[in-house]
Design an enzyme around this catalytic site. Structure first.
Site, PDB file in Angstrom:
ATOM      1  N   GLY A 211      -0.516 -11.638  -8.770  1.00  0.00           N
ATOM      2  CA  GLY A 211       0.168 -10.398  -9.107  1.00  0.00           C
ATOM      3  C   GLY A 211       0.819  -9.752  -7.906  1.00  0.00           C
ATOM      4  N   ILE A 212       1.105  -8.471  -8.063  1.00  0.00           N
ATOM      5  CA  ILE A 212       1.853  -7.727  -7.058  1.00  0.00           C
ATOM      6  C   ILE A 212       0.876  -6.990  -6.145  1.00  0.00           C
ATOM      7  CG2 ILE A 212       2.073  -5.602  -8.442  1.00  0.00           C
ATOM      8  CD1 ILE A 212       5.103  -5.689  -7.678  1.00  0.00           C
ATOM      9  N   GLY A 213       1.297  -6.685  -4.910  1.00  0.00           N
ATOM     10  CA  GLY A 213       0.432  -5.947  -3.990  1.00  0.00           C
ATOM     11  C   GLY A 213       0.015  -6.831  -2.824  1.00  0.00           C
ATOM     12  N   ALA A 214      -0.831  -6.275  -1.952  1.00  0.00           N
ATOM     13  CA  ALA A 214      -1.170  -6.951  -0.698  1.00  0.00           C
ATOM     14  C   ALA A 214      -2.181  -8.079  -0.902  1.00  0.00           C
ATOM     15  CB  ALA A 214      -1.758  -5.920   0.256  1.00  0.00           C
ATOM     16  N   GLU A 234       4.208 -14.878 -12.966  1.00  0.00           N
ATOM     17  CA  GLU A 234       5.471 -14.151 -13.177  1.00  0.00           C
ATOM     18  C   GLU A 234       6.208 -14.003 -11.854  1.00  0.00           C
ATOM     19  OE1 GLU A 234       3.599 -10.760 -14.819  1.00  0.00           O
ATOM     20  OE2 GLU A 234       4.090  -9.482 -13.120  1.00  0.00           O
ATOM     21  N   ILE A 309      -5.907   0.175  -9.209  1.00  0.00           N
ATOM     22  CA  ILE A 309      -5.991   1.419  -8.431  1.00  0.00           C
ATOM     23  C   ILE A 309      -7.412   1.973  -8.500  1.00  0.00           C
ATOM     24  CG2 ILE A 309      -5.249   3.860  -8.548  1.00  0.00           C
ATOM     25  CD1 ILE A 309      -2.376   2.721  -8.968  1.00  0.00           C
ATOM     26  N   LYS A 357      -7.336   3.883   1.891  1.00  0.00           N
ATOM     27  CA  LYS A 357      -7.294   4.033   3.355  1.00  0.00           C
ATOM     28  C   LYS A 357      -7.889   5.380   3.794  1.00  0.00           C
ATOM     29  CE  LYS A 357      -2.360   5.338   3.369  1.00  0.00           C
ATOM     30  NZ  LYS A 357      -2.142   5.426   1.930  1.00  0.00           N
TER      31      LYS A 357
HETATM   32  N1  COA Z   1      -7.122   7.025  -5.500  1.00  0.00           N
HETATM   33  C1  COA Z   1      -6.106   7.572  -4.789  1.00  0.00           C
HETATM   34  N2  COA Z   1      -5.102   6.838  -4.248  1.00  0.00           N
HETATM   35  C2  COA Z   1      -5.139   5.514  -4.437  1.00  0.00           C
HETATM   36  C3  COA Z   1      -6.156   4.878  -5.159  1.00  0.00           C
HETATM   37  C4  COA Z   1      -7.181   5.680  -5.701  1.00  0.00           C
HETATM   38  N3  COA Z   1      -8.166   5.139  -6.397  1.00  0.00           N
HETATM   39  N4  COA Z   1      -5.927   3.560  -5.167  1.00  0.00           N
HETATM   40  C5  COA Z   1      -4.796   3.353  -4.493  1.00  0.00           C
HETATM   41  N5  COA Z   1      -4.333   4.537  -4.032  1.00  0.00           N
HETATM   42  C6  COA Z   1      -3.117   4.726  -3.231  1.00  0.00           C
HETATM   43  C7  COA Z   1      -3.233   3.976  -1.912  1.00  0.00           C
HETATM   44  O1  COA Z   1      -3.838   4.769  -0.901  1.00  0.00           O
HETATM   45  C8  COA Z   1      -1.783   3.664  -1.615  1.00  0.00           C
HETATM   46  O2  COA Z   1      -1.155   4.831  -1.112  1.00  0.00           O
HETATM   47  P1  COA Z   1       0.144   4.763  -0.150  1.00  0.00           P
HETATM   48  O3  COA Z   1       1.277   4.294  -1.055  1.00  0.00           O
HETATM   49  O4  COA Z   1       0.303   6.169   0.305  1.00  0.00           O
HETATM   50  O5  COA Z   1      -0.197   3.781   0.917  1.00  0.00           O
HETATM   51  C9  COA Z   1      -1.212   3.388  -2.986  1.00  0.00           C
HETATM   52  O6  COA Z   1      -2.043   4.081  -3.904  1.00  0.00           O
HETATM   53  C10 COA Z   1      -1.180   1.913  -3.352  1.00  0.00           C
HETATM   54  O7  COA Z   1      -2.456   1.370  -3.219  1.00  0.00           O
HETATM   55  P2  COA Z   1      -2.662  -0.126  -2.694  1.00  0.00           P
HETATM   56  O8  COA Z   1      -4.077  -0.451  -2.863  1.00  0.00           O
HETATM   57  O9  COA Z   1      -2.066  -0.290  -1.336  1.00  0.00           O
HETATM   58  O10 COA Z   1      -1.735  -0.895  -3.746  1.00  0.00           O
HETATM   59  P3  COA Z   1      -1.135  -2.350  -3.765  1.00  0.00           P
HETATM   60  O11 COA Z   1       0.183  -2.368  -3.133  1.00  0.00           O
HETATM   61  O12 COA Z   1      -2.133  -3.362  -3.325  1.00  0.00           O
HETATM   62  O13 COA Z   1      -0.897  -2.508  -5.358  1.00  0.00           O
HETATM   63  C11 COA Z   1      -1.409  -1.938  -7.623  1.00  0.00           C
HETATM   64  C12 COA Z   1      -1.967  -2.295  -6.246  1.00  0.00           C
HETATM   65  C13 COA Z   1      -2.574  -1.813  -8.578  1.00  0.00           C
HETATM   66  C14 COA Z   1      -0.649  -0.625  -7.569  1.00  0.00           C
HETATM   67  C15 COA Z   1      -0.465  -3.103  -8.080  1.00  0.00           C
HETATM   68  O14 COA Z   1      -1.190  -4.305  -8.090  1.00  0.00           O
HETATM   69  C16 COA Z   1       0.107  -2.847  -9.470  1.00  0.00           C
HETATM   70  O15 COA Z   1       1.081  -2.153  -9.597  1.00  0.00           O
HETATM   71  N6  COA Z   1      -0.516  -3.439 -10.531  1.00  0.00           N
HETATM   72  C17 COA Z   1      -0.096  -3.246 -11.911  1.00  0.00           C
HETATM   73  C18 COA Z   1       0.838  -4.295 -12.401  1.00  0.00           C
HETATM   74  C19 COA Z   1       0.269  -5.672 -12.331  1.00  0.00           C
HETATM   75  O16 COA Z   1      -0.885  -5.916 -12.120  1.00  0.00           O
HETATM   76  N7  COA Z   1       1.123  -6.634 -12.530  1.00  0.00           N
HETATM   77  C20 COA Z   1       0.689  -8.003 -12.527  1.00  0.00           C
HETATM   78  C21 COA Z   1       1.555  -8.976 -11.986  1.00  0.00           C
HETATM   79  S1  COA Z   1       2.964  -8.494 -11.034  1.00  0.00           S
END
Ligand code: COA
Length: 432
Positions: A211-214, A234, A309, A357
């Protein structure tokens, strides 16, 4: 008969746009900046234009406050370039499974007037490639009344559904410019540990979705000793290339599309885009195909690796919002989670760091008010943090709570246990 290839300027091309049109914009790295800018320059003459797209890279000038009443974005995924506008209410979000985005277009639930896309020049057979993003763009090209294409020699020539006859495009604008790239950051120690934990569940011969993300790239970096892995996903990013080069990803155990990497869009560096150029080992497909549960499940050991999240102690998984603030979208998380669950030996995985973070726990007793439950309790199988693996499948609410608290950050465990004790009335040492 082959359509006349008769390029015009971007300014001339967008003259056809009129007030009230619904306009689709090509996705991710392929957002055609020159056409978008030309459209926005026409703002003083237009009103009530609806823009539709999944995630796009680059600027999204049509979401600026000054264009209120002229352009309105309704996106299928909230990318970083439209996040503020969506959270402020200037733009909006359409919740939809990624697998069904083409259906909204094909079934005329969202009829399209115009599609703004980016294509490669036609090859000697008259086919153009939509390169790194087929996703729901193919459906848009097939269904929009008018398709305006930026013809860009930098667009990779991809195979699969990416090959489209030139007759499917109406207006051409020749302009060479690099596709948008996304930086591939080095995984942190936490992400590497999560990657190791995920890799311990990946079996040789598995078919992977990333999926998407780090986290997905961190997982790929830990698969160096695996064998005969397949890819049906995808999207993918740069982390996959070393595994292909080392012969770890071969796709030979796949039952469907044996020997071929299947994806629908890419996000990464120029190196990634070069990797698919003229590469018959990769098929870029319609997302209605890649994300169809009935297709996904046909491959063996489908291992779907996505992120979240927040997750509550009963297994409700929020992936698209931070409370009421929309952060991303549903994407293909549910498509692949269910596909993996139905696949023989499949494993749906959600991998996330235990805290943000700022040290906020992502494992919580109750989700924030307004959080979007993307993956529901019965769909939750493996949850992975840097502290381990919780297998929730077939587990009761109380067993789940115990398993999840045990992989939460140690700083939060005492509080989570306290809240679980209150919720479930644990007044003794519970035996799980
Ligand atoms: N409470 C508050 N803030 C939160 C949080 C929480 N529980 N979890 C994450 N955040 C914040 C992080 O601090 C970060 O903030 P920043 O943008 O200021 O740095 C931001 O949200 C993103 O979090 P991060 O863990 O770095 O996200 P990521 O880039 O690893 O992506 C998802 C994680 C869940 C957002 C991403 O996988 C997604 O959009 N998933 C849904 C769609 C999907 O799964 N598609 C599948 C195939 S593409």
């Amino acid at each position: 008969m082959q359509k006349q290839f008769n390029p015009v300027s971007a300014k001339e091309a967008v003259r056809i746009i009129k007030s009230g049109d619904r306009i689709f914009i090509h996705s991710v790295a392929c957002a055609p900046k020159i056409l978008i800018n030309a459209m926005v320059e026409r703002a003083p003459e237009l009103k009530n234009i609806e823009i539709i797209h999944i995630h796009t890279e680059g600027d999204a000038p049509y979401t600026k406050a000054e264009y209120d009443g002229i352009f309105k974005l309704n996106s299928f995924f909230v990318g970083s370039n439209v996040r503020n506008a969506t959270q402020d209410g200037r733009a909006d979000y359409i919740p939809v499974f990624l697998s069904e985005t083409p259906k909204l277009i094909r079934q005329n639930i969202l009829p399209l007037d115009i599609a703004l896309v980016q294509i490669s020049p036609p090859d000697k057979h008259g086919y153009c490639s939509i390169g790194t993003s087929v996703d729901c763009t193919l459906a848009a090209i097939e269904n929009a009344k008018i398709v305006i294409a930026q013809v860009n020699s930098k667009m990779p020539r991809a195979f699969g559904d990416a090959q489209i006859p030139i007759k499917n495009f109406d207006i051409f604008v020749e302009h060479d410019s690099p596709l948008y790239t996304s930086p591939c950051t080095e995984p942190s120690n936490t992400e590497i540990q999560i990657g190791k934990n995920v890799a311990s569940l990946v079996e040789d011969g598995a078919t992977l979705q990333l999926g998407i993300g780090a986290i997905p790239n961190a997982v790929l970096s830990q698969l160096g000793n695996h064998k005969k892995l397949g890819i049906h996903t995808e999207m993918f990013a740069d982390g996959l290339i070393p595994l292909v080069e080392k012969g770890i990803v071969t796709c030979e155990e796949k039952k469907l599309n044996k020997g071929v990497i299947i994806a629908s869009f890419l996000m990464g560096s120029q190196n990634l885009y070069n990797f698919i150029d003229d590469n018959p080992g990769v098929a870029m497909m319609d997302v209605a195909y890649t994300n169809d549960i009935a297709i996904i499940r046909q491959n063996p050991k489908v291992t779907a690796i996505n992120s979240a999240i927040e997750i509550d102690i009963t297994g409700q998984i929020c992936s698209d919002s931070i409370g009421t603030k929309h952060y991303s979208g549903v994407g293909g998380q549910i498509d692949f989670n269910r596909g993996a669950s139905f696949s023989e030996g499949g494993k749906p995985i959600i991998a996330l760091s235990s805290v943000t973070k700022n040290g906020i726990s992502k494992i919580v007793s109750t989700l924030k008010v307004g959080s979007g439950v993307v993956t529901t309790r019965p769909s939750a199988h493996y949850i992975i943090t840097e502290y381990g693996i919780a297998d929730l499948y077939g587990k009761s609410l109380q067993q789940r709570a115990n398993a999840l608290i045990n992989i939460s950050h140690p700083n939060h465990r005492e509080n989570l246990f306290k809240e679980a004790r209150e919720r479930f009335g644990w007044n003794r040492i519970y035996s799980f």
